[in-house]
Design a protein around this motif. Sequence first.
Motif, mmCIF file in Angstrom:
data_model
loop_
_atom_site.group_PDB
_atom_site.id
_atom_site.type_symbol
_atom_site.label_atom_id
_atom_site.label_comp_id
_atom_site.label_asym_id
_atom_site.label_seq_id
_atom_site.Cartn_x
_atom_site.Cartn_y
_atom_site.Cartn_z
ATOM 1 N N UNK A 11 -10.849 -101.042 3.745
ATOM 2 C CA UNK A 11 -9.803 -100.147 2.772
ATOM 3 C C UNK A 11 -10.334 -98.714 2.640
ATOM 4 N N UNK A 12 -11.664 -98.870 2.294
ATOM 5 C CA UNK A 12 -12.330 -97.385 1.914
ATOM 6 C C UNK A 12 -12.431 -96.738 3.015
ATOM 7 N N UNK A 13 -12.907 -97.360 4.119
ATOM 8 C CA UNK A 13 -13.091 -96.696 5.561
ATOM 9 C C UNK A 13 -12.016 -95.775 6.052
ATOM 10 N N UNK A 14 -10.787 -96.335 5.593
ATOM 11 C CA UNK A 14 -9.289 -95.676 6.172
ATOM 12 C C UNK A 14 -9.213 -94.215 5.634
ATOM 13 N N UNK A 15 -9.220 -93.254 6.331
ATOM 14 C CA UNK A 15 -9.082 -91.833 5.917
ATOM 15 C C UNK A 15 -7.910 -91.628 5.036
#
Length: 117
Positions: A11-15
Amino acid sequence: MELIRKMVLLMEEDPSGWAPDMNIEGYSPDQIGYHAYLLVDSGLATGSDVTPIGSSMPVYILNHLTSSGHDFADSARTQYIWDEVMEDMQKKGVVSAALDLVRKLLDTRIKKHLNAE
């Protein structure tokens, strides 16, 4: 705990800031749906209850991480720190632990590494 970590980091990787599709190799949709519930219940993410009537477990769809979720991601991101904490838990016979405790252990390990330099 490993699935929780993978989901948070994904989730954190999704821009976009929104939760992407949670297809994670090696885990069933039921496992992912239940762990999504755990993430929401623990306050690491927001999400929606999509549990079908008659289901044996809660099923959630994630929306985005909360501030606490981003903090957990920061603490859990470094692979060797994560591995050290998980290995220490195993050596001491700890099969599982609360997310809060795991985050504290991660933070303690990070501080130890920073102070050693």
